[in-house]
Design an enzyme around this catalytic site. Structure first.
Site, PDB file in Angstrom:
ATOM      1  N   ASP A 144      -3.337  -6.514   4.033  1.00  0.00           N
ATOM      2  CA  ASP A 144      -2.601  -5.252   4.060  1.00  0.00           C
ATOM      3  C   ASP A 144      -1.290  -5.400   4.837  1.00  0.00           C
ATOM      4  O   ASP A 144      -1.231  -6.089   5.863  1.00  0.00           O
ATOM      5  CB  ASP A 144      -3.495  -4.219   4.771  1.00  0.00           C
ATOM      6  CG  ASP A 144      -2.961  -2.814   4.689  1.00  0.00           C
ATOM      7  OD1 ASP A 144      -2.775  -2.327   3.559  1.00  0.00           O
ATOM      8  OD2 ASP A 144      -2.731  -2.196   5.747  1.00  0.00           O
ATOM      9  N   GLU A 179       0.064  -7.598   0.500  1.00  0.00           N
ATOM     10  CA  GLU A 179       0.706  -6.362   0.020  1.00  0.00           C
ATOM     11  C   GLU A 179       2.028  -6.230   0.757  1.00  0.00           C
ATOM     12  O   GLU A 179       2.055  -5.943   1.951  1.00  0.00           O
ATOM     13  CB  GLU A 179      -0.183  -5.152   0.318  1.00  0.00           C
ATOM     14  CG  GLU A 179       0.460  -3.845  -0.093  1.00  0.00           C
ATOM     15  CD  GLU A 179       0.654  -2.853   1.044  1.00  0.00           C
ATOM     16  OE1 GLU A 179       1.132  -1.755   0.773  1.00  0.00           O
ATOM     17  OE2 GLU A 179       0.353  -3.172   2.226  1.00  0.00           O
ATOM     18  N   ASP A 232      -2.331   3.455  -3.915  1.00  0.00           N
ATOM     19  CA  ASP A 232      -1.124   3.918  -3.225  1.00  0.00           C
ATOM     20  C   ASP A 232      -0.127   4.578  -4.164  1.00  0.00           C
ATOM     21  O   ASP A 232       0.798   5.240  -3.701  1.00  0.00           O
ATOM     22  CB  ASP A 232      -0.433   2.733  -2.529  1.00  0.00           C
ATOM     23  CG  ASP A 232      -1.223   2.264  -1.319  1.00  0.00           C
ATOM     24  OD1 ASP A 232      -1.889   3.105  -0.691  1.00  0.00           O
ATOM     25  OD2 ASP A 232      -1.194   1.063  -1.022  1.00  0.00           O
TER      26      ASP A 232
HETATM   27  C1  NOJ Z   1      -1.142  -0.183   2.540  1.00  0.00           C
HETATM   28  C2  NOJ Z   1      -2.418   0.280   1.948  1.00  0.00           C
HETATM   29  O1  NOJ Z   1      -2.504  -0.094   0.632  1.00  0.00           O
HETATM   30  C3  NOJ Z   1      -2.463   1.752   2.184  1.00  0.00           C
HETATM   31  O2  NOJ Z   1      -3.408   2.373   1.411  1.00  0.00           O
HETATM   32  C4  NOJ Z   1      -2.666   1.933   3.653  1.00  0.00           C
HETATM   33  O3  NOJ Z   1      -2.739   3.298   3.993  1.00  0.00           O
HETATM   34  C5  NOJ Z   1      -1.505   1.307   4.408  1.00  0.00           C
HETATM   35  N1  NOJ Z   1      -1.212  -0.010   3.950  1.00  0.00           N
HETATM   36  C6  NOJ Z   1      -1.785   1.245   5.881  1.00  0.00           C
HETATM   37  O4  NOJ Z   1      -2.880   0.393   6.128  1.00  0.00           O
END
Ligand code: NOJ
Ligand code: CA
Length: 705
Positions: free
Chosen positions: A240, A268, A339
């Site tokens: 993440d 990500e 997201d």
């Molecule tokens: C990216 C994640 O995909 C998202 O869902 C999350 O809230 C944020 N990072 C913070 O961890």
């Protein structure tokens, strides 16, 4: 006798099995938000549970047992990896009006969230998945714990033992003189608000307690937490928020995880367009950290199919994007995610389901590994809203749809057609509504044709043998004669034609992972490998652990080099493959804070140096205390030299003529001047005698003068 059998069994269990780690490019990832998938154990649902499943910010009951129960369903889609939302123990309170049902607000990296189950449940999930040819990729969150000023105020536990919370940590925090960051276990630099440079990595993302990964305790704690998953059978990680951590720390973190086997790790990096001013470009240009989710091109694909846009423009953009990568086929394509607004929620068009089918088939045929978000196959949408949290409705199980057919058919084809897994990417025809591209890997080919406009006929040059070919999805026919393909294309049609010939010569498609240090195992995927042979890495023969015609598992040898990338060559039956690339690290790498005291130099600075880790330029950040710095993984205790460059873009770096040196340990303040050494050979980890010599050399030189 019994003890001999037991010993043999123990050895066999310890031996790495290639089968436990699939070649990722041959697979498809299925992304699951655990709380929203299936409730397999009603006894762990509370607290903060909404049995009516109408409050999107509460727990809805999904858990690991539920996921295990539904493995046959997932397997029916032909996928071979499941990416599960974070499973670690999350805060036990509400924050910002939400429970941590999503899993991104961790309090204990050594425990499993009680709403989701136990370590035993996780290991059972892994075992049951493996029986179905599926492996588990865990979403892991090393950038931050829970909210700093709400909920549990960043409370952190080490396997149940309280460590600190954000306010207690603030009291012990001190300002790092070089980075200017106020550091404890967490960073104490406020929230990110300029979304640039220092703040991106050292301030709190959306108010979440931001870890100071350079604190040795934090570094070990986060690594040990991830290793628990690897030891329990996870085959990879989705990391993440990589944009918000030092890339150099991530590199050293990943190297330690890879000591467990050829894990598939991807990051990500949230950015809607690649921007050469941030380090996304560093990730892309050199691909030297890990693969990433293809967030920028996903935006373009959805806009083009769900709203409007030309396939000709899209094809050019994609070609540009893929050209940034060393391994474009290892990046991850997706349409929907937790997201972003689901495609079907974003598209207002009457033909949105047909367009969804086209976009889905496209993400499964482009270079890159496809990710299917849970419910894509059953047209799952939320009637209550669009983005987060409404893109996370309760799963609806239906694997008999056209979308499921597309996923299953193309996932199965990917297992046998290496052009989908490893092929190149060449547009043969593109206009606003029609696009035809070909992908080739040795004797395997695919030809993808789509038309989103009025029905039409298309004739296009295609270097395939004369004959009639059948589309994998619908069975539609294409005739090829004299190097010309002729097709009838109805509105909103999408065809995938394919050829799987015999591969007579060794051809490498991928190396997993493509960042490695000596002693680490890497999996080579490709074709024509025969049943035995040799693998040469950077000119040195690698120890072969297992070998079949499409997969080879080897151990990376120690190579004397200063280069970042080494050639990997497979030799079999008297033939050698073209070289593939491996990003080489010296070994025994630790995260090092490199500091340059250069108050008289201005502009964007870069360093390049005398070790593989420093062979490619790395940008320096300027601190509020007037220093330049960066974090680099370096072999512990090794002396090195760097040259300083200046410039805004990778292409135009100008040498400043300044040279610095240092010896790798936790924090290195670089000293001006070249490394004083009698040897020009690449340095490996220096023994104490060599270190003493390096330390004494300036003195000896001084005497001579
Ligand atoms: C990216 C994640 O995909 C998202 O869902 C999350 O809230 C944020 N990072 C913070 O961890
Ligand atoms: Ca951070």
């Amino acid at each position: 006798m019994r003890s001999a059998v037991a010993a043999l069994l123990a050895i066999l269990l310890l031996l790495p099995l290639a089968g436990a780690y699939p070649v990722p490019e041959r697979g498809v990832v299925y992304q699951v938000m655990v709380d929203r998938f299936y409730d397999g154990n009603a006894s762990n649902n509370g607290p903060f549970y909404d049995p009516s499943r109408s409050d999107y910010r509460l727990y809805w009951g999904g858990d690991i047992e539920g996921l295990t129960e539904k493995l046959d369903y997932i397997a029916s889609l032909g996928v071979s990896m499941i990416w599960v939302s974070p499973l670690n123990d999350n805060i036990n309170r509400m924050a910002s009006g939400s429970a941590p049902y999503h899993g991104y607000w961790t309090r204990d990296y050594k425990r499993i969230e009680e709403h989701f189950g136990t370590w035993e449940d996780f290991r059972e999930l892994v075992e049951e998945a493996e029986k179905r040819g599926i492996c588990i990729i865990v979403d892991y969150v090393p950038n931050h714990a829970g909210p700093a000023t709400d909920g549990e105020f960043g409370s952190l536990y080490d396997n149940g033992t309280f460590v600190t919370h954000y306010y207690a940590d603030a009291e012990n925090a001190t300002r790092n003189p070089y980075t200017g960051s106020v550091d404890g276990i967490y960073h104490h630099n406020g929230n990110i608000n300029d979304w640039f440079g220092f703040q991106l990595k050292y301030a709190n993302l959306f108010g979440l307690a931001d870890f100071n990964q350079l604190n040795p305790w934090v570094d070990s704690y986060l690594t040990e937490g991830a290793l628990l998953f690897a030891d329990s059978g996870a085959c990879g990680f989705r990391i993440d928020a990589v944009k918000h951590m030092d890339l150099g720390w991530l590199e050293s973190f990943y190297l330690r995880l890879y000591s467990k086997g050829p894990l598939f790790i991807y990051g990500e990096y949230y950015s809607l367009s690649p921007d050469k001013t941030d380090d996304l470009y560093e990730l892309y240009r050199y691909s030297n950290v890990s693969p990433v989710l293809n967030i920028p091109i996903r935006e373009e694909i959805v806009r083009t199919f769900a709203v409007f846009g030309g396939l000709d423009a899209l094809s050019e953009e994609l070609e540009d994007y893929y050209s940034l990568f060393t391994y474009p086929n290892k990046q991850l394509n997706f349409l929907d995610s937790h997201d972003l607004v689901r495609f079907l929620n974003a598209a207002g068009r009457k033909d949105r389901v047909e367009r969804f089918h086209m976009a889905l088939a496209l993400t499964m045929t482009l270079p890159g590994i496809p990710v299917i978000y849970y419910g894509d196959e059953s047209y799952l949408v939320s009637g209550d809203g669009k983005g987060d949290p409404y893109n996370r409705p309760m799963m609806v199980f239906n694997n008999t749809t056209e979308a499921a057919h597309i996923i299953r058919t193309l996932a199965e084809l990917r297992k046998t057609n290496d052009a989908l897994a490893f092929g190149d990417f060449k547009t043969l025809y593109a206009d606003y509504n029609t696009w035809a591209f070909e992908r080739t890997f040795g004797s395997h080919k695919i030809f993808v044709v789509m038309n989103k406009g009025s029905p039409r006929n298309l004739t296009v040059s295609l270097d395939w043998g004369d004959g009639t070919y059948r589309d994998a999805l619908s069975g539609a026919e294409m005739r090829v004669s004299g190097g010309e393909a002729s097709l009838e294309l109805p509105r909103n049609s999408f065809y995938v034609f394919h050829v799987e010939g015999e591969q007579g010569e060794p051809l490498i498609g991928s190396v997993t992972p493509y960042t490695a240090q000596p002693g680490q195992r890497v999996l080579i995927g490709g074709a024509g490998f025969g049943s035995s042979g040799r693998v040469i890495i950077g000119g040195v023969e690698a120890r072969v652990i297992s070998w079949n015609s499409t997969e080879i598992l080897v151990e990376v040898p120690e190579v004397k080099t200063r280069k970042a990338w080494l050639d990997v060559v497979v030799e079999t039956g008297g033939k050698a493959s073209d070289p593939a690339k491996l990003r080489y690290y010296s070994g025994n790498d630790v995260p090092v804070l490199l500091v340059l005291n250069a108050t008289n130099i201005t502009g964007q600075l870069w360093i390049r140096g005398s070790l593989p880790e420093l062979a490619e330029p790395r940008p320096l950040l300027k601190s509020s205390t007037g220093h330049y710095f960066t974090v680099v993984p370096l072999p512990n205790g090794t002396a090195f030299e760097v040259e300083l460059y200046r410039g805004l873009r990778w292409e135009n770096l100008e040498p400043t003529g300044l040279v610095y040196h240092g010896t790798a340990n936790g924090t290195v303040v670089l000293e001006q001047g070249p490394l004083q050494s009698t040897t020009t050979a690449p340095e490996k980890t220096c023994g104490p005698a060599a270190l003493l010599l390096i330390a004494l050399l300036p003195l000896l030189r001084g005497r001579r003068q």
